[in-house]
Design a protein around this motif. Structure first.
Motif, PDB file in Angstrom:
ATOM      1  N   GLY A 541       0.735  -1.265   0.307  1.00  0.00           N
ATOM      2  CA  GLY A 541      -0.035  -0.007   0.065  1.00  0.00           C
ATOM      3  C   GLY A 541       0.825   1.187   0.048  1.00  0.00           C
ATOM      4  O   GLY A 541       0.529   2.265  -0.786  1.00  0.00           O
ATOM      5  N   THR A 542       1.945   1.160   0.907  1.00  0.00           N
ATOM      6  CA  THR A 542       2.835   2.468   0.811  1.00  0.00           C
ATOM      7  C   THR A 542       3.333   2.727  -0.720  1.00  0.00           C
ATOM      8  O   THR A 542       3.713   3.707  -1.173  1.00  0.00           O
ATOM      9  CB  THR A 542       3.808   2.333   1.856  1.00  0.00           C
ATOM     10  N   SER A 543       3.837   1.442  -1.404  1.00  0.00           N
ATOM     11  CA  SER A 543       4.548   1.540  -2.448  1.00  0.00           C
ATOM     12  C   SER A 543       3.545   2.193  -3.451  1.00  0.00           C
ATOM     13  O   SER A 543       3.989   3.175  -4.326  1.00  0.00           O
ATOM     14  CB  SER A 543       5.074   0.297  -3.127  1.00  0.00           C
ATOM     15  N   VAL A 544       2.276   1.518  -3.522  1.00  0.00           N
ATOM     16  CA  VAL A 544       1.377   2.197  -4.469  1.00  0.00           C
ATOM     17  C   VAL A 544       1.017   3.503  -4.278  1.00  0.00           C
ATOM     18  O   VAL A 544       0.518   4.371  -5.118  1.00  0.00           O
ATOM     19  CB  VAL A 544       0.000   1.337  -4.417  1.00  0.00           C
ATOM     20  N   GLY A 545       0.928   3.980  -2.768  1.00  0.00           N
ATOM     21  CA  GLY A 545       0.599   5.234  -2.424  1.00  0.00           C
ATOM     22  C   GLY A 545       1.782   6.178  -2.882  1.00  0.00           C
ATOM     23  O   GLY A 545       1.431   7.343  -3.439  1.00  0.00           O
ATOM     24  N   PHE A 546       2.842   6.011  -2.963  1.00  0.00           N
ATOM     25  CA  PHE A 546       3.833   6.867  -3.334  1.00  0.00           C
ATOM     26  C   PHE A 546       3.951   6.933  -5.022  1.00  0.00           C
ATOM     27  O   PHE A 546       4.004   8.000  -5.548  1.00  0.00           O
ATOM     28  CB  PHE A 546       5.481   6.072  -2.963  1.00  0.00           C
ATOM     29  N   HIS A 549       0.775   8.835  -5.970  1.00  0.00           N
ATOM     30  CA  HIS A 549       0.903  10.353  -5.391  1.00  0.00           C
ATOM     31  C   HIS A 549      -0.389  10.324  -4.506  1.00  0.00           C
ATOM     32  O   HIS A 549      -1.089  11.297  -4.357  1.00  0.00           O
ATOM     33  CB  HIS A 549       0.987  11.381  -6.104  1.00  0.00           C
ATOM     34  N   LEU A 550      -0.742   9.368  -3.866  1.00  0.00           N
ATOM     35  CA  LEU A 550      -1.654   9.359  -3.233  1.00  0.00           C
ATOM     36  C   LEU A 550      -1.841  10.056  -1.562  1.00  0.00           C
ATOM     37  O   LEU A 550      -0.678  10.034  -1.195  1.00  0.00           O
ATOM     38  CB  LEU A 550      -2.416   7.874  -2.569  1.00  0.00           C
ATOM     39  N   GLY A 551      -2.499  11.146  -1.465  1.00  0.00           N
ATOM     40  CA  GLY A 551      -2.398  11.668  -0.216  1.00  0.00           C
ATOM     41  C   GLY A 551      -1.725  13.199  -0.541  1.00  0.00           C
ATOM     42  O   GLY A 551      -1.352  13.968   0.507  1.00  0.00           O
ATOM     43  N   MET A 556      -7.904  22.186  -0.242  1.00  0.00           N
ATOM     44  CA  MET A 556      -8.256  22.905  -1.302  1.00  0.00           C
ATOM     45  C   MET A 556      -7.032  23.897  -1.901  1.00  0.00           C
ATOM     46  O   MET A 556      -6.936  24.104  -2.874  1.00  0.00           O
ATOM     47  CB  MET A 556      -9.257  24.302  -0.814  1.00  0.00           C
ATOM     48  N   LYS A 557      -6.195  23.978  -0.734  1.00  0.00           N
ATOM     49  CA  LYS A 557      -4.941  24.848  -1.062  1.00  0.00           C
ATOM     50  C   LYS A 557      -3.920  24.026  -2.046  1.00  0.00           C
ATOM     51  O   LYS A 557      -3.432  24.490  -3.023  1.00  0.00           O
ATOM     52  CB  LYS A 557      -4.245  25.221   0.364  1.00  0.00           C
ATOM     53  N   ASP A 558      -3.857  22.531  -1.791  1.00  0.00           N
ATOM     54  CA  ASP A 558      -3.110  21.835  -2.623  1.00  0.00           C
ATOM     55  C   ASP A 558      -3.830  21.666  -3.878  1.00  0.00           C
ATOM     56  O   ASP A 558      -3.205  21.379  -4.912  1.00  0.00           O
ATOM     57  CB  ASP A 558      -2.948  20.426  -1.732  1.00  0.00           C
ATOM     58  N   ILE A 559      -5.179  21.598  -3.951  1.00  0.00           N
ATOM     59  CA  ILE A 559      -5.606  21.664  -5.334  1.00  0.00           C
ATOM     60  C   ILE A 559      -5.327  22.877  -6.170  1.00  0.00           C
ATOM     61  O   ILE A 559      -5.073  22.749  -7.205  1.00  0.00           O
ATOM     62  CB  ILE A 559      -7.388  21.403  -5.204  1.00  0.00           C
TER      63      ILE A 559
END
Length: 858
Positions: A541-546, A549-551, A556-559
Motif C-alpha cells: 500500500g505504501t509503494s502504491v501510494g507513493f 501520489h496518494l495523499g 483546497m490549497k493543494d488543489i
C-alpha cells in the motif's frame, strides 16, 4: 411452497392512459437528437405493443428510454472516442451490440442460434435500411420486456429466455401470409400471462418461512435458465381449452389442443435446488481447504529440511523423504472430495456426469493412494527385496512411486499453469471442443456453470500479484524455518533417542510428548501467515501510494497549487521545448508587441505558480514594477499562451463531461475558464480556483500591524502579491466589479465612475493607497459589492422584456432646484464636472481637493 400460477386477466379492462401524457419529452416536440430515430422506434413500439399486449404507458416510457440511449451512443461516432476504422455504422448498431452481447453468450452456451428480427424496412413500416430496422425491432422488444419484468430483472437469463421465445414467435408470425390478420392483444396481456405467473413463483419462495433447504431464491431460479432444458417450455402460461374457440383473441398465445409444450412456470416449479449450504464447522474447513493444504505440505517440507541438516542426510535420502509430500497431496485431495460429497448429498441435484466424475476421481485417487503407500514402504524397507513377485532394490520402488504420483499431481500442475497464465482458464472454459468440454464436465464439474468463465486478469497484473505472494511466502518460510521448525528438531531427536536407547519406554508416551511439542508450533505457523500478510499489505500500500501520489492533495490549497502547475506540465508533454520561444509564450496579452525577443522568458520555466520577472505591460498610469498597478499588470501578464492552450483543452474536457452527464450545468460553470469580449485578459481562472481567496486577502489586510512602525503599500500588500492565486482573484474582482458598476450605473454616471476609478489607480501608481484609504473599510465595500451582485443575479431570472421599446428621444435640459432642499440626497457637484473643470483653470483646483478629501473619508 405451493403456488397458484393460474393466470388471471387482471389488466384486461385497464383504464386507458391519457395519450397526451409523456414522461420527459413530448413525442410531438422532440429535441433534434432524439427525433432522428423517433419514427422507427414509435413504429416498432406500436407493432410489438399490439402483438404481445404490452401496456401503453410502459411502451411509451421504453420508447423514450431507447431514444435517449441512442442519443447517448452517438458519442461512438466521434473520432475522439473511436477511430474511424472502429466506429460502428450508426448509434443503433453500437447500442444493439452492447445490449445483446450477453444474449449472444447465453445462446452460445445453450448451443442455439440467436433470434433477431429479419424483416425488411417496408414490412416494418420504417423508412430505413433493413439492417437498421431489424435492430430497432430487437431493441424495442427487449426494452419492452425489461420494462414490465419487475423483479424478474434480477434473473437476467430469464429475460433472455423470454426475449428468445418471443422473438421466435414474432419472426414466425412475420413470415405468414399478408392475408392473415395481425394479432392484437389487449394492453396488459403480457403482464397477466407472462410476468405475473413467474413473479408469483419467485415471490412465494422468497416469502416462505421455511428453512433455506426447502425454498429457492433468485439464484436457484436463474440457474434453471442456464440449462438447455428450459427451451422446451413456452413463455406464456395460457392453457389449451377445447371448449373455447381457438380463434378467440383472448387466447391467441395459448397452445393448440394437443400441443405438448408446457408453460415455463411448470419448469420453474420443478427446478431443483442446485446449491445447499450445510451449516457445520466442516463447511469452514472446506472453504479454506487450499490454505490448510498449503500449510500442511510446506510445514512437512521445512521439517524434512531441518532434520536433514541436523542428522546429516545425503541429498538422495533427503529427496526420498521429501517425496512423501506426494502422498500428502493425494490424501488431502481425497479428504476434500469426501467433504464435497458430504456438502452436496442429498440436498443438491447433480447431473449424471457430475456424479460419475466425482465417483471416478475418488476411486482413482484411492487406488493410487494404496499403491503410493506400498511403494513408499518398500522404498524405506530392505535395500533389496521381492514384492509382488518382483525382486528389486529400494530405488526401483521409489521411482515407481514417483511415476504413479505424477498421475495425481497432474491436476495440480494444470492448476498452477492456469494461475500463472489466467487467460488459459478462459480459453479452456469457453472452448467449443467436445473432448475438452467432456473432460471438464467429468473432472471439473464447476466448469458447467454459466458464469465465471471470462474473468481472467492480464499477465501484467498477474505478474505483480505473483511477485507480492512470492516475496511474502519466501520470507514467511524462512522465518518459520528458523524460529518455529528448526528449533524443534533437537528436542525431537532427544525424545526419540531416549525411547530407542532406554528400556521400558512407552511409545504412546513418546508420541504424545512429540504431539504436544509440535502442535503449538504448527498452530503458530498457520497463524503468523496473516501477520506477515498484514505487513506485506502495508508495504504494498505504501509503494502504491507513493507511485500514485496518494495523499498529495489534502486540502483546497493543494488543489489550487496543483492546478496552477497543470499548464506547465501540459505544455511540457504536448509541445516541443522550443514551442514557447517560437510562439512568444511569455508575452503579455496587454502589451505583447512591446516585449523584446531578448526579454522573452523560457516557456519551460514560466508558469502561473512561479512567475519570472520581466518587462511589465504599459498601463494608463505607468509601468513601475514596484507599484500596485505594476503588480496587477504582472498578474495579468501571466496569462501566457500556455494558459490559453491549456484553458482551451480544459474547457473541452469539461464540456465533454457535461455532454456525458457526469456533471451539472452549475458544476460546469464553476470548472471552466471564462472569456469576456472586450476585457483586458484572454482568459480568467475557473471559479473553484479563486473562490474564497478574496476573503483570505481581506483577512491579511486586516491583520494587526505595529502602530509605531511606518509601513508602505509594498509592506501592506506583500503577502497578497506573493500569492499568485490571491493576486489573480483580487485582479479579477477589480476588473469585473468595475464592469458591473459601469453597466448598472449606465451612461449618465459613467464619467463619475471612471473618474473615481482613475483616482484609485493614481493612488496605486504613487504608492499612497494606505495614505488615502482606510484599509479596514475595504471589507465593507466588498460585502456591499457581493450583495449587489447577489441582488442582480436573483433579479435576472425574474426579468421580463418590455412590451414596448422605451423612448430614446432627446433629453430635455435639466432644471436646477430652487429654494431650500426638501431632504434626501442632493447632488452638489458631479465628479465628471470636476474632471472636466480641472483642466480648464487653476483656481478651480480647490474643488478637486475638496472632492478628494471626501473620498478619503469614505
Amino acid at each position: 411452497p405451493k403456488t397458484n400460477v393460474t393466470p388471471k386477466p387482471i389488466y384486461a379492462a385497464s383504464t386507458p392512459a391519457n395519450p397526451e401524457a409523456f414522461n420527459m419529452f413530448d413525442p410531438a416536440d422532440l429535441p433534434p437528437r432524439l427525433s432522428e430515430y423517433a419514427n422507427m422506434v414509435y413504429s416498432a413500439c406500436e407493432d410489438l405493443g399490439n402483438f404481445f399486449g404490452f401496456q401503453d404507458s410502459s411502451v411509451r416510457n421504453q420508447a423514450e428510454h431507447l431514444l435517449i440511449l441512442l442519443s447517448n451512443n452517438r458519442r461512438y461516432m466521434n473520432s475522439h472516442i473511436l477511430p474511424p476504422a472502429l466506429q460502428p455504422p450508426s448509434p443503433i448498431h453500437a447500442l444493439h451490440a452492447k445490449v445483446f452481447s450477453n444474449y449472444m453468450k447465453w445462446c452460445r452456451y445453450q448451443g442455439v442460434s440467436p433470434h433477431f428480427s429479419k424483416m425488411s424496412a417496408s414490412a416494418a413500416g420504417m423508412a430505413a435500411p433493413p439492417s437498421v430496422a431489424s435492430r430497432v425491432v430487437d431493441l424495442v422488444l427487449f426494452f419492452c420486456v425489461w420494462g414490465e419484468a419487475c423483479n424478474i430483472r434480477h434473473m437476467p437469463e430469464c429475460l433472455w429466455f423470454l426475449y428468445h421465445k418471443m422473438m421466435e414467435e414474432y419472426s414466425v408470425a412475420g413470415t405468414m401470409e399478408q392475408s392473415v390478420q395481425p394479432r392484437s392483444l389487449y394492453a396488459g396481456h403480457f403482464l397477466d400471462y407472462v410476468v405475473t405467473p413467474i413473479f408469483n413463483i419467485v415471490s412465494e419462495n422468497m416469502k416462505s418461512t421455511t428453512d433455506h433447504v426447502n425454498k429457492r431464491n433468485y439464484d436457484d431460479f436463474n440457474e434453471f435458465f442456464w440449462a438447455r432444458d428450459c427451451l422446451q417450455y413456452r413463455y406464456a402460461c395460457e392453457d389449451p381449452d377445447s371448449e373455447k374457440n381457438p380463434e378467440d383473441p383472448s387466447r391467441l398465445t395459448a397452445p393448440l389442443p394437443g400441443e405438448s409444450q408446457q408453460p415455463i412456470t411448470v419448469g420453474m416449479m420443478n427446478a431443483p435446488k442446485t446449491f445447499l449450504e450445510k451449516r457445520s464447522w466442516w463447511r469452514g474447513i472446506m472453504a479454506m481447504s487450499r490454505i490448510v493444504e498449503w500449510h500442511i505440505v510446506t510445514f512437512y517440507l521445512l521439517a524434512v529440511l531441518a532434520f536433514s541438516h541436523d542428522l546429516v542426510w545425503g541429498w538422495v535420502y533427503t529427496l526420498e523423504v521429501a517425496s512423501g509430500v506426494f502422498w500428502l497431496f493425494n490424501s488431502l485431495a481425497i479428504c476434500w472430495g469426501l467433504l464435497e460429497v458430504w456438502a452436496s448429498y442429498p440436498g443438491i441435484h447433480l447431473s449424471g456426469t457430475a456424479i460419475f466424475g466425482s465417483v471416478f476421481v475418488l476411486v482413482a485417487r484411492f487406488l493410487i493412494l494404496v499403491y503410493q503407500t506400498l511403494y513408499l514402504m518398500w522404498t524405506f524397507g530392505p535395500s533389496r527385496g521381492s514384492y509382488l513377485g518382483i525382486e528389486a532394490d529400494s530405488t526401483f520402488w521409489w521411482w515407481q512411486y514417483v511415476w504413479l504420483s505424477c498421475l495425481c499431481m497432474a491436476p495440480y500442475a494444470l492448476e498452477t499453469l492456469t494461475n500463472l497464465f489466467p487467460v488459459i482458464t478462459t480459453k479452456l472454459y469457453t472452448s467449443r471442443n467436445d473432448y475438452i468440454q467432456t473432460f471438464l464436465n467429468i473432472l471439473f464439474p464447476i466448469s458447467r456453470l454459466y458464469v465465471g468463465k471470462e474473468v481472467h486478469e492480464s499477465f501484467r497484473h498477474t505478474a505483480v500479484y505473483i511477485f507480492f505472494w512470492a516475496t511474502l511466502v519466501s520470507w514467511k518460510l524462512f522465518f518459520s524455518y528458523v524460529f518455529e521448525v528448526y528449533s524443534m528438531v533437537l528436542p525431537t531427536i532427544q525424545l526419540t533417542d531416549d525411547y530407542a536407547n532406554f528400556p521400558e519406554q512407552s511409545f504412546v508416551k513418546m508420541g504424545l510428548l512429540l504431539i504436544l511439542r509440535w502442535l503449538p508450533q504448527f498452530i503458530v505457523y498457520c497463524i503468523d501467515m496473516s501477520i506477515w500478510y498484514a505487513v506485506w499489505q502495508a508495504f504494498a500500500g505504501t509503494s502504491v501510494g507513493f507511485s500514485d501520489h496518494l495523499g498529495d492533495i489534502r486540502s483546497m490549497k493543494d488543489i489550487r497549487n496543483s492546478f496552477g502547475r497543470a499548464p506547465e506540465h501540459f505544455c511540457t508533454k504536448m509541445l516541443s521545448p522550443d514551442a514557447g520561444s517560437r510562439r512568444g509564450s511569455s508575452a503579455s496579452f496587454l502589451s505583447a508587441g512591446e516585449l523584446n525577443s531578448r526579454e522573452s522568458l523560457d516557456s519551460k520555466r514560466q508558469s502561473l505558480m512561479n512567475p519570472m520577472p520581466g518587462k511589465e505591460g504599459q498601463s494608463l498610469l505607468g509601468s513601475d514594477p514596484h507599484k500596485l498597478q505594476g503588480y496587477v499588470n504582472r498578474l495579468l501578464d501571466v496569462r501566457i499562451q500556455k494558459w490559453v492552450m491549456f484553458s482551451t483543452v480544459w474547457n473541452e474536457v469539461i464540456d465533454h463531461f457535461r455532454e456525458e452527464d457526469l456533471i451539472s450545468n452549475r458544476e460546469r460553470d464553476y470548472m471552466k475558464f471564462s472569456r469576456f469580449d472586450g476585457f483586458s485578459q484572454a482568459i480568467y481562472l475557473p471559479v473553484f480556483q479563486t473562490a474564497g481567496v478574496v476573503d483570505e486577502a481581506l483577512s491579511l489586510l486586516e491583520r494587526p500591524m505595529d502602530d509605531t512602525a511606518l509601513f508602505t503599500d509594498n509592506d501592506l500588500f506583500k503577502p497578497i502579491l506573493n500569492h499568485v492565486t490571491m493576486r489573480t482573484a483580487v485582479s479579477e474582482v477589480w476588473e469585473l466589479g468595475n464592469y458591473v458598476l459601469l453597466k448598472l450605473l449606465g451612461p449618465v454616471h459613467n464619467d463619475d465612475a471612471v473618474f473615481i476609478m482613475n483616482y484609485v489607480l493614481k493612488w496605486v501608481e504613487s504608492g499612497t493607497v494606505s495614505d488615502h484609504m482606510k484599509i479596514a473599510k475595504i471589507r465593507g465595500v466588498v460585502n456591499s459589492l457581493v450583495q449587489l451582485v447577489d441582488v442582480v443575479n436573483k433579479g435576472i431570472g425574474r426579468r421580463k422584456p418590455a412590451s414596448q421599446r422605451r423612448s430614446t428621444g432627446k433629453a430635455t435640459k435639466r432644471q436646477e432646484p430652487v429654494g431650500k432642499p426638501k431632504g434626501g440626497f442632493r447632488r452638489t457637484l458631479s465628479a465628471s464636472s470636476l474632471m472636466m473643470d480641472a483642466v480648464k483653470v487653476a483656481p478651480q483646483q480647490s474643488r478637486v481637493v475638496k472632492a478628494e478629501e471626501k473620498m478619503e473619508y469614505h
